[in-house]
Design a protein around this motif. Structure first.
Motif, PDB file in Angstrom:
ATOM      1  N   PHE A   1     -29.988  36.063  -9.034  1.00 47.54           N
ATOM      2  CA  PHE A   1     -31.383  35.572  -8.983  1.00 47.54           C
ATOM      3  C   PHE A   1     -32.036  35.356 -10.182  1.00 47.54           C
ATOM      4  CE2 PHE A   1     -35.571  35.503  -7.966  1.00 47.54           C
ATOM      5  CZ  PHE A   1     -35.679  34.431  -7.031  1.00 47.54           C
ATOM      6  N   GLU A   2     -31.977  36.715 -10.900  1.00 54.22           N
ATOM      7  CA  GLU A   2     -32.712  36.552 -12.302  1.00 54.22           C
ATOM      8  C   GLU A   2     -32.034  35.591 -13.081  1.00 54.22           C
ATOM      9  OE1 GLU A   2     -33.090  40.423  -9.939  1.00 54.22           O
ATOM     10  OE2 GLU A   2     -31.369  39.252 -10.691  1.00 54.22           O
TER      11      GLU A   2
ATOM     12  N   GLU B   1     -28.565  35.051  -2.700  1.00 55.61           N
ATOM     13  CA  GLU B   1     -28.656  35.307  -4.004  1.00 55.61           C
ATOM     14  C   GLU B   1     -28.790  34.334  -5.045  1.00 55.61           C
ATOM     15  OE1 GLU B   1     -29.067  38.104  -7.128  1.00 55.61           O
ATOM     16  OE2 GLU B   1     -28.844  38.403  -5.117  1.00 55.61           O
ATOM     17  N   THR B   2     -27.996  33.317  -4.928  1.00 58.28           N
ATOM     18  CA  THR B   2     -28.183  31.827  -5.649  1.00 58.28           C
ATOM     19  C   THR B   2     -27.875  30.861  -4.826  1.00 58.28           C
ATOM     20  OG1 THR B   2     -25.658  31.962  -6.177  1.00 58.28           O
ATOM     21  CG2 THR B   2     -27.038  33.323  -7.777  1.00 58.28           C
ATOM     22  N   GLN B   3     -27.752  30.791  -3.578  1.00 60.44           N
ATOM     23  CA  GLN B   3     -27.422  29.544  -2.885  1.00 60.44           C
ATOM     24  C   GLN B   3     -28.842  28.892  -2.380  1.00 60.44           C
ATOM     25  OE1 GLN B   3     -26.104  29.661   1.288  1.00 60.44           O
ATOM     26  NE2 GLN B   3     -24.235  28.492   0.655  1.00 60.44           N
TER      27      GLN B   3
ATOM     28  N   ILE C   1     -27.976  25.334 -11.809  1.00 63.59           N
ATOM     29  CA  ILE C   1     -27.907  26.750 -10.813  1.00 63.59           C
ATOM     30  C   ILE C   1     -26.399  26.670 -10.513  1.00 63.59           C
ATOM     31  CG2 ILE C   1     -28.505  27.532  -8.526  1.00 63.59           C
ATOM     32  CD1 ILE C   1     -31.256  26.459  -9.129  1.00 63.59           C
ATOM     33  N   LEU C   2     -25.579  25.558  -9.990  1.00 61.39           N
ATOM     34  CA  LEU C   2     -24.339  25.747  -9.743  1.00 61.39           C
ATOM     35  C   LEU C   2     -23.628  26.193 -10.918  1.00 61.39           C
ATOM     36  CD1 LEU C   2     -22.432  25.002  -7.541  1.00 61.39           C
ATOM     37  CD2 LEU C   2     -21.961  22.944  -8.774  1.00 61.39           C
TER      38      LEU C   2
ATOM     39  N   LYS D   1     -38.994  30.786  -3.228  1.00 65.24           N
ATOM     40  CA  LYS D   1     -38.975  32.132  -4.047  1.00 65.24           C
ATOM     41  C   LYS D   1     -38.734  31.611  -5.384  1.00 65.24           C
ATOM     42  CE  LYS D   1     -37.216  36.801  -4.567  1.00 65.24           C
ATOM     43  NZ  LYS D   1     -36.327  37.900  -4.154  1.00 65.24           N
ATOM     44  N   LEU D   2     -37.631  30.999  -5.576  1.00 67.10           N
ATOM     45  CA  LEU D   2     -37.124  30.663  -6.851  1.00 67.10           C
ATOM     46  C   LEU D   2     -38.335  29.783  -7.735  1.00 67.10           C
ATOM     47  CD1 LEU D   2     -35.160  30.358  -9.386  1.00 67.10           C
ATOM     48  CD2 LEU D   2     -34.135  28.361  -8.022  1.00 67.10           C
TER      49      LEU D   2
END
Length: 229
Positions: A90-91, A175-177, A165-166, A14-15
């Motif tokens: 995520f945004e 969400e961000t993983q 990202i980290l 998705k990202l």
């Protein structure tokens, strides 16, 4: 693979899709401008675009965390409007991915646009075709090789991002993983089997992407895609 692993795979894809679509929307006009103009302004802009190539990802991630977080100008401005800041969201990692992968989208397009036969564009203008029509009926079709390379590289580069990202997103499941973060988490937990499975998947995918990019570049150089000599 566990449910958490599949969740990370889905989030990563998705990202990659979101970032690539945004990158193309931003990179096409930016690359066109950089390819057609000269001067110190374009040199500065091109330098800024290329910065992620040499800047450590943690440095870029740190500044994005400051700017997009609750204490930063952008984050605090959003909160003053009743919105959430963009850190650990995520945004936020989409924005980070777009900035970090921008040179991988812009550079192939610049090279593609610079090789366009100016004579055909001038002839179309002489026949009454407006700039917008020339761009969509001539520039885009003749630059399809560069567009494919830019999209492929941008998507693949986004999937492998880690430091940016980290720093900005942390490791929030769902969400961000993303995959690169989850591999790190598995390794920290000494779950080498899970980390190895995910790492092998990314390795195979990266190999396929690079083979595809090199194949596209050869066809593009030979005239199979993009500019017709």
């Amino acid at each position: 693979m566990s449910e958490a692993d599949w969740q990370a795979v889905t989030l990563t894809l998705k990202l990659g899709i979101y970032s690539t679509l945004i990158l193309l929307l931003v990179a096409i006009p930016l690359a066109w401008w950089l390819a057609r103009k000269n001067g110190w302004v374009t040199s500065i802009v091109q330098t800024l675009v290329a910065l992620p190539l040499v800047l450590p990802p943690t440095v870029l991630g740190f500044y994005l965390l400051i700017w997009l977080g609750p204490s930063g100008f952008i984050g605090s401005s959003l909160e003053s409007l009743g919105l959430d800041h963009l850190a650990f969201s995520f945004e936020g990692i989409v924005i980070a991915s777009v900035i970090y992968s921008l040179p991988f989208a812009v550079q192939p397009l610049i090279e593609s646009f610079r090789q366009l036969p100016q004579g055909q564009l001038d002839a179309a203008a002489t026949l009454g075709a407006g700039w917008w029509r020339r761009f969509w009926t001539l520039v885009i079709p003749m630059s399809q090789g560069g567009l494919l390379v830019a999209a492929t590289l941008s998507f693949a580069h986004t999937l492998g991002e880690f430091g940016v990202i980290l720093m900005l997103g942390g490791s929030i499941p769902g969400e961000t993983q993303v995959l690169s973060i989850l591999i790190y988490d598995h390794t920290e937990a000494m779950d080498y089997d899970s980390a190895g499975t995910l790492a092998l998947g990314l390795l195979v995918f990266s190999f396929i992407v690079l083979v595809s990019v090199y194949s596209l570049q050869k066809r593009y150089a030979a005239g199979g895609l993009g500019v017709k000599r």
